[in-house]
Enzyme design. Structure first.
Site, PDB file in Angstrom:
ATOM      1  N   SER A  42       0.811  -1.220   0.000  1.00 23.40           N
ATOM      2  CA  SER A  42       0.000   0.000   0.000  1.00 23.40           C
ATOM      3  C   SER A  42       0.842   1.267   0.000  1.00 23.40           C
ATOM      4  O   SER A  42       0.319   2.354  -0.275  1.00 23.40           O
ATOM      5  CB  SER A  42      -0.948  -0.003   1.204  1.00 23.40           C
ATOM      6  OG  SER A  42      -0.212  -0.079   2.420  1.00 23.40           O
ATOM      7  N   SER A  43       2.142   1.162   0.301  1.00 25.20           N
ATOM      8  CA  SER A  43       2.998   2.355   0.335  1.00 25.20           C
ATOM      9  C   SER A  43       4.460   1.923   0.259  1.00 25.20           C
ATOM     10  O   SER A  43       4.777   0.730   0.299  1.00 25.20           O
ATOM     11  CB  SER A  43       2.766   3.163   1.616  1.00 25.20           C
ATOM     12  OG  SER A  43       3.124   2.397   2.764  1.00 25.20           O
ATOM     13  N   GLY A  44       5.345   2.902   0.148  1.00 24.82           N
ATOM     14  CA  GLY A  44       6.780   2.667   0.254  1.00 24.82           C
ATOM     15  C   GLY A  44       7.337   1.677  -0.747  1.00 24.82           C
ATOM     16  O   GLY A  44       6.976   1.663  -1.931  1.00 24.82           O
TER      17      GLY A  44
ATOM     18  N   ASP B 104      -3.607 -10.011   6.216  1.00 22.53           N
ATOM     19  CA  ASP B 104      -2.882  -9.833   7.472  1.00 22.53           C
ATOM     20  C   ASP B 104      -1.905 -10.984   7.596  1.00 22.53           C
ATOM     21  O   ASP B 104      -2.316 -12.140   7.797  1.00 22.53           O
ATOM     22  CB  ASP B 104      -3.851  -9.809   8.646  1.00 22.53           C
ATOM     23  CG  ASP B 104      -3.163  -9.626   9.991  1.00 22.53           C
ATOM     24  OD1 ASP B 104      -1.910  -9.559  10.027  1.00 22.53           O
ATOM     25  OD2 ASP B 104      -3.870  -9.560  11.015  1.00 22.53           O
TER      26      ASP B 104
ATOM     27  N   SER C 165      14.828  -8.304   2.973  1.00 24.51           N
ATOM     28  CA  SER C 165      15.589  -8.255   4.210  1.00 24.51           C
ATOM     29  C   SER C 165      16.015  -6.805   4.443  1.00 24.51           C
ATOM     30  O   SER C 165      15.206  -5.894   4.342  1.00 24.51           O
ATOM     31  CB  SER C 165      16.785  -9.205   4.119  1.00 24.51           C
ATOM     32  OG  SER C 165      17.558  -9.175   5.293  1.00 24.51           O
TER      33      SER C 165
ATOM     34  N   TYR D 234      14.589  -5.439  15.523  1.00 25.90           N
ATOM     35  CA  TYR D 234      14.415  -5.451  14.067  1.00 25.90           C
ATOM     36  C   TYR D 234      15.543  -6.233  13.398  1.00 25.90           C
ATOM     37  O   TYR D 234      15.303  -7.068  12.514  1.00 25.90           O
ATOM     38  CB  TYR D 234      14.377  -4.013  13.552  1.00 25.90           C
ATOM     39  CG  TYR D 234      14.322  -3.883  12.049  1.00 25.90           C
ATOM     40  CD1 TYR D 234      13.130  -4.070  11.360  1.00 25.90           C
ATOM     41  CD2 TYR D 234      15.468  -3.548  11.317  1.00 25.90           C
ATOM     42  CE1 TYR D 234      13.070  -3.939   9.985  1.00 25.90           C
ATOM     43  CE2 TYR D 234      15.416  -3.423   9.942  1.00 25.90           C
ATOM     44  CZ  TYR D 234      14.214  -3.613   9.277  1.00 25.90           C
ATOM     45  OH  TYR D 234      14.165  -3.480   7.916  1.00 25.90           O
TER      46      TYR D 234
ATOM     47  N   ALA E 209      17.333  -8.586  14.655  1.00 26.80           N
ATOM     48  CA  ALA E 209      17.163 -10.016  14.940  1.00 26.80           C
ATOM     49  C   ALA E 209      16.171 -10.652  13.976  1.00 26.80           C
ATOM     50  O   ALA E 209      16.381 -11.778  13.496  1.00 26.80           O
ATOM     51  CB  ALA E 209      16.701 -10.208  16.383  1.00 26.80           C
TER      52      ALA E 209
ATOM     53  N   LYS F 171      15.488  -9.661  10.918  1.00 26.51           N
ATOM     54  CA  LYS F 171      16.058  -9.727   9.572  1.00 26.51           C
ATOM     55  C   LYS F 171      17.147 -10.792   9.480  1.00 26.51           C
ATOM     56  O   LYS F 171      17.290 -11.458   8.450  1.00 26.51           O
ATOM     57  CB  LYS F 171      16.587  -8.349   9.153  1.00 26.51           C
ATOM     58  CG  LYS F 171      15.486  -7.316   8.948  1.00 26.51           C
ATOM     59  CD  LYS F 171      14.453  -7.793   7.930  1.00 26.51           C
ATOM     60  CE  LYS F 171      13.372  -6.760   7.677  1.00 26.51           C
ATOM     61  NZ  LYS F 171      12.349  -7.242   6.704  1.00 26.51           N
TER      62      LYS F 171
ATOM     63  N   THR G  69      11.634   6.599   2.942  1.00 27.14           N
ATOM     64  CA  THR G  69      10.255   6.269   3.288  1.00 27.14           C
ATOM     65  C   THR G  69      10.038   6.681   4.753  1.00 27.14           C
ATOM     66  O   THR G  69      10.996   6.935   5.480  1.00 27.14           O
ATOM     67  CB  THR G  69       9.978   4.761   3.163  1.00 27.14           C
ATOM     68  OG1 THR G  69      10.736   4.062   4.166  1.00 27.14           O
ATOM     69  CG2 THR G  69      10.346   4.241   1.779  1.00 27.14           C
TER      70      THR G  69
END
Length: 271
Positions: free
Chosen positions: A14-16, A54, A132, A146, A148, A150, A181
């Site tokens: 939906s973005s980025g 989801d 990643s 975060y 961890a 990845k 972003t």
């Protein structure tokens, strides 16, 4: 959809980076399904159909993949892009909050991969591209949770790639560096902040804001993802963006102690 048109399923579209990736696949001639938790009211880019999904829900994942298969008959590319960042020292996150982040960033990837693999194996072809991060192979203070997730995605992807390669399926990694972003704005804040980390946390937020504001455009990552999905001789991992490429090059050749100092300097940590 034409008879020979390939189908790409992109999560977090939906973005980025996800939206840019969906657009890039459409431009490359794919039929694209982009997902988000709530896509109602969103204007889908040309060539892209939006679908609610989801990644933390088993039933949601199964229903979404079934819907794509029922409508298009195949899934040629899955891009696992949905994820969330984190802000705070490792000690500041409760176990429950850490589990929630892993549920999105790691188990979401696993759910999606498990759901599409039977279809890809049946058609004897497919690419799963897991987004990643530069943080998937280097440390990043005040992003430990975060990082961890990845690192987990990297180990999972490399292992599954060996398991499914004989069935015509590849599992590949794309590792972006700082991208322009609102990553920091959407990151999960630690739920048990400690005063002793306040200065370090503020420093991290300033560094992150500076790096993302001057980072590469999401379209740069999107082009790398499309290349990973379409190259006849795919590489297991690709960095995306100028910063990731530079740090990866240094990481490969620098002694451990030197690289440790570089990481501290890059993050403006005390000597």
């Amino acid at each position: 959809m034409t008879a020979n048109q390939q189908v790409a399923l992109v999560t977090g579209a939906s973005s980025g980076i996800g939206k840019a990736t969906a657009i890039a696949f459409a431009a490359a001639g794919f039929q694209v399904i982009g997902t988000g938790r709530k896509t109602a009211g969103l204007t889908a880019p040309a060539g892209v159909a939006y679908l609610d999904l989801d990644v933390t829900g088993d039933e949601s994942v199964s229903a979404a993949v079934k819907q794509v298969i029922d409508r298009y008959g195949r899934i040629d590319v899955l891009v696992n892009n949905a994820g969330v960042g984190t802000t705070g020292a490792a000690e500041e996150f409760s176990t429950a909050q850490s589990q929630d982040v892993f549920d999105i960033n790691v188990f979401g990837v696993m759910r999606m991969t498990t759901a599409v693999l039977p279809h890809m194996r049946a058609q004897r072809s497919g690419r799963i591209i897991n987004v990643s991060s530069l943080s998937g192979f280097v440390p990043s203070p005040f992003m430990a949770l975060y990082v961890a997730t990845k690192h987990a995605v990297e180990g999972y992807s490399q292992s599954v790639d060996h398991e499914v390669r004989q069935y015509g399926v590849r599992v590949l990694l794309v590792e972006p560096g700082p991208i322009n972003t609102p990553f920091g704005d959407h990151s999960v804040q630690a739920d048990t902040p400690l005063p002793l980390y306040a200065a370090g946390r503020a420093n991290y937020e300033a560094v992150l804001a500076e790096n993302t504001s001057s980072g590469d455009a999401p379209a740069v990552v999107a082009q790398v993802i499309v290349a990973a999905a379409t190259d006849t001789k795919p590489k297991l991992r690709r960095t995306a963006g100028s910063t990731a490429a530079r740090i990866n090059a240094v990481h490969r050749v620098a002694p451990a102690r030197t690289f440790d100092r570089i990481i501290r300097r890059f993050n403006r940590m005390p000597a």
